[in-house]
Write a protein that holds these residues in place. Structure first.
Motif, short mmCIF file in Angstrom:
data_model
loop_
_atom_site.label_atom_id
_atom_site.label_comp_id
_atom_site.label_asym_id
_atom_site.label_seq_id
_atom_site.Cartn_x
_atom_site.Cartn_y
_atom_site.Cartn_z
N GLU A 52 9.49 -1.21 1.95
CA GLU A 52 8.69 -2.21 2.10
C GLU A 52 8.40 -3.18 1.34
OE1 GLU A 52 5.06 -0.47 3.56
OE2 GLU A 52 5.82 0.07 5.60
N LYS A 70 9.79 4.92 2.42
CA LYS A 70 9.03 3.92 3.32
C LYS A 70 8.31 2.83 2.52
CE LYS A 70 6.42 3.06 7.64
NZ LYS A 70 5.69 3.77 8.53
N THR A 71 7.53 3.23 1.49
CA THR A 71 6.70 2.05 0.95
C THR A 71 7.66 1.56 0.11
OG1 THR A 71 4.88 3.67 0.75
CG2 THR A 71 4.86 1.90 -0.88
#
Length: 292
Positions: free
Chosen positions: A57, A53-54
């Motif tokens: 992003e 997820k990081t």
């Protein structure tokens, strides 16, 4: 490639139905007394759930809106190739598991979305069996496909693949249809460049084709049933696998040849057809292993 320590890979994108082929192989392995070392494609992702997820992003901040589990940035293609090569050379390799759910994570005392530590597989296995996204991937200097002795593709037509993914992710993983659609769009670049090309390298492709209208997969209310489908089974080199087409046509009622290297079977016979196609190949593979 290795006759003494063969490697089998089943590859297909998310929602394609590779589990059906995995079950067929499990039945064959059980009947033939084959002891496989099983590795899962998800365990070769580069990031766990939180880190992915990081990473997504951060990629979006740089203008990369195509960062996905389908592409090289999010996977360990080199590690997967090394695993196949090492097993083919020695009959041993390392593996780990990606823990999808609470049920999978609980025995390890970990959280879902994490990886277990790498560990050496138990000794005495007969072959390596892989099921996942990238069993035949080629990327620059990394050629995973060259180390696979039998490469199987599971490739429903793309609208059906999307219907299956949308329904699975909504029902089993709690996502909305909009979120799943966004995922499909984000993955499209990597799908075209890293997933699809594998199916020109496969020894056998199983492609399910529905006989009902799937023209708009994003509003489909249900998944076409097996009886509402045909399965096209394509062999890249029938002579190499010693495919007996008359035998297959006789065994599977309602089947027919569509090309010299392709047989079409009713969708409801998919699992049965897979077993009668694959069983003789596994028998031959184990015979060659004993004489190697």
């Amino acid at each position: 490639m290795s006759k003494k320590h063969p490697v089998i890979a089943v590859t297909g994108s998310s929602g394609a139905g590779t589990t059906t082929v995995k079950v067929a192989f499990e039945h064959i392995f059980r009947r033939e007394g084959v002891n496989p070392a099983v590795i899962e494609g998800d365990s070769y992702h580069r990031y766990d759930r939180v880190a992915m997820k990081t990473a997504m992003e951060e990629a979006e901040k740089t203008g990369n809106t195509n960062f996905s589990h389908f592409g090289p940035e999010a996977n360990l293609f080199d590690k997967l190739g090394e695993t196949f090569k090492k097993y083919g050379d020695t009959g041993s390799c390392e593996r780990r598991y990606y823990l999808h759910s609470d049920e999978e994570a609980e025995p390890f005392g970990q959280k879902p979305g994490e990886f277990t530590p790498w560990e050496t597989i138990p000794p005495g296995t007969d072959l390596l069996f892989y099921e996942g996204l990238h069993g035949g991937v080629v990327d620059g200097t990394t050629n995973v496909a060259q180390f696979v002795d039998l490469l199987i593709g599971v490739v429903p037509i793309v609208n059906l693949e999307w219907i299956q993914k949308i329904h699975r992710d909504c029902a089993q993983r709690g996502y909305s249809a909009e979120v799943v659609t966004d995922t499909i769009l984000r993955r499209m670049h990597d799908y075209v460049h890293y997933i699809t090309p594998q199916f020109s390298r496969t020894d056998i492709n199983f492609q399910r084709v529905p006989t009902v209208d799937t023209s708009n997969p994003f509003i489909a209310r249900d998944i076409p049933t097996p009886d509402e489908s045909f399965v096209v089974i394509r062999f890249r080199d029938p002579a190499k696998l010693d495919v007996d087409f008359p035998y297959l046509l006789n065994m599977v009622d309602g089947s027919f040849m569509s090309r010299r290297n392709s047989i079409v079977v009713p969708g409801g016979k998919m699992g049965f057809a897979m077993e009668i196609v694959l069983a003789p190949i596994i028998e031959q593979m184990m015979s060659q292993k004993k004489s190697a």
